[in-house]
Design a protein around this motif. Structure first.
Motif: not given
Length: 491
Positions: A275-291
């Motif tokens: 099965s495909v298990v995408y690796p965990p990326c700490d996206v929330q931490t980076f999404l907290d950076i103001p855009l």
């Protein structure tokens, strides 16, 4: 003529007379080998019973061991390791997690602290570390020729050392040493699983040799010789056959991308347990950076995040960046920096960085290129938050955690037109582009120039869509798919 016929008949009679003894001897040898292996298995099981201890509730704790000789390296594979352990600790209370590692220059406390510092991952329970002394057996430098076979056989010996030091109930290879799977399954009596980041050999590697293409793992002296190329192709096919045999021993197979899935299915033929298990990326931490929309631009930065390994192709980044600088007019445009962020695992990686520094000097771009090695997580966030372009150049990257992190942080990603970035990550989201792909120095330089020439509004639109698309690579999604995949190992 008659004499020749008699000689031939005599030779055939001799061979036929030797056939039955040869078959008998072969049978005896096979039987002896079987008895020997069975005896070793029984001895290992007896040793396991002697070393076993009961938990606080009187029940025997389940030992789950991860084979990860470079667990302190600080790359994407290590983030998968620590997230997997954290996930199992949350789900299963009566387990003991073990990590087989060759990082003997640090303590277990240092390794855990490094996981927290680099990946912002905190474990709820202690981890037992089994320090291996023979990690050099899997070092590529030890095998200048027949590297794949040498490292694979070396991993079996390293796995034997690991098995003797700790006999687990569940064994998970989390670093791609598939040749250890039958050892732990048939000698250790373990339930075995694996997380495949990158197949040891792939059909793409076979095509590179077949077409006599020069790559980092296919030297020019091989491509220039049809005879040597054919010999290497035969060697690769034989190795692929062995790789398929050992891989099919796994009870559970997890792969990190569609690209890896295609190759593993063609080699291991274990679709039912893969099965495909995408690796965990700490996206929330980076999404907290103001855009925010770029208003007054005083400088541009292009950031690359990847370990300093040959397959990451940092020279391509530097050469493409040099061509980009040639096309720009510094007087009219803001200054530009290339920031190379990555981890150095050993002296070989450090020597590779020194070569990259010399390349920068040769191309006259040294003052525009910054190297940031083994930096803390907070500094990584800062660089990504300030960057305009996220750069990634590995050909057939199996997945690309660095690509996801760049997109989540709000950079405009530019990755290689192959592998995981092409099939899984830098793909349209709701009909909108999420980044760019390129293949060689010229296309990378041209695409970087194109990105920098876009209006701030257009870049903001691409960054927003990219951010929206990366939620499927979050820690939470990894935990759900990982637990679903490994469930057969805990029944």
């Amino acid at each position: 003529m008659v004499a020749g016929g008699l000689c031939l008949c005599g030779l055939l009679r001799l061979l036929s007379s030797l056939l039955i003894p040869a078959l008998f001897l072969s049978g005896i040898l096979c039987l002896c080998l079987f008895v020997l292996l069975w005896g070793i298995r029984l001895w290992i099981q007896q040793r396991k019973k002697q070393l076993a201890s009961s938990g606080t509730d009187g029940k025997q704790p389940l030992t789950v061991a991860f084979f990860h000789p470079y667990c302190n390296a600080g790359g994407g594979g290590e983030r998968v390791l620590w997230c997997a352990i954290r996930t199992l600790q949350k789900k299963y209370k009566n387990i003991t997690c073990v990590v087989y590692t060759g990082d003997r220059d640090v303590t277990g406390e240092d390794i855990i602290a490094g996981a927290l510092r680099r990946f912002n991952i905190k474990l709820s329970h202690p981890v037992k570390f089994v320090f291996l002394e023979k990690r050099y057996l899997v070092e590529a430098a030890l095998y200048p020729y027949f590297t794949l076979l040498g490292q694979s056989l070396g991993s079996v010996l390293l796995g034997w050392e690991a098995l003797l030091k700790c006999i687990p109930d569940v064994y998970i290879d989390s670093m791609g040493y598939a040749f250890t799977l039958p050892l732990f399954k048939y000698m250790g009596g373990c339930r075995v699983g694996c997380y495949v980041h990158y197949p040891t050999i792939s059909t793409d590697m076979l095509s590179v040799v077949r077409n006599q293409d020069t790559r980092f793992n296919n030297a020019a002296f091989i491509t220039n010789s049809p005879l040597v190329s054919k010999f290497k192709l035969v060697y690769y096919y034989l190795f692929a056959f062995l790789y398929g045999l050992v891989g099919s021993c796994s009870d559970v197979v997890m792969v990190n991308s569609s690209w890896t899935l295609n190759h593993i299915l063609s080699l291991w033929r274990s679709a039912a347990c893969t099965s495909v298990v995408y690796p965990p990326c700490d996206v929330q931490t980076f999404l907290d950076i103001p855009l925010e929309e770029e208003k007054s631009i005083t400088k541009y930065s292009i950031v690359s995040v990847s370990q300093f390994r040959p397959e990451k192709d940092h020279p391509l980044q530097i050469r493409a960046f040099a061509k980009l600088l040639e096309k720009r007019r510094p007087v009219q445009q803001p200054p530009l920096k290339l920031i190379l962020i990555g981890g150095c695992r050993n002296q070989q990686d450090e020597e590779r960085v020194n070569k990259l520094r010399r390349l920068c000097e040769e191309l006259g771009v040294a003052e525009h290129v910054v190297f940031r090695i083994n930096i803390p997580f907070e500094e990584l966030k800062q660089h990504l938050g300030e960057a305009t372009i996220g750069l990634h150049t590995m050909w057939n990257e199996h997945f690309g955690i660095g690509v996801v992190e760049c997109m989540a942080a709000g950079t405009v990603i530019l990755a290689h037109n192959s592998g995981g970035p092409k099939l899984d990550i830098v793909v349209p989201y709701e009909g909108h582009i999420t980044g760019f792909l390129a293949e060689d120095e010229d296309s990378y330089a041209e695409t970087m120039a194109r990105i920098l020439s876009l209006s701030p509004e257009k870049r903001l639109e691409i960054r927003e869509k990219a951010r929206q698309s990366v939620h499927r690579f979050s820690d939470r999604h990894f935990e759900e798919t990982f637990l679903l995949s490994v469930e057969p190992l805990f029944k």
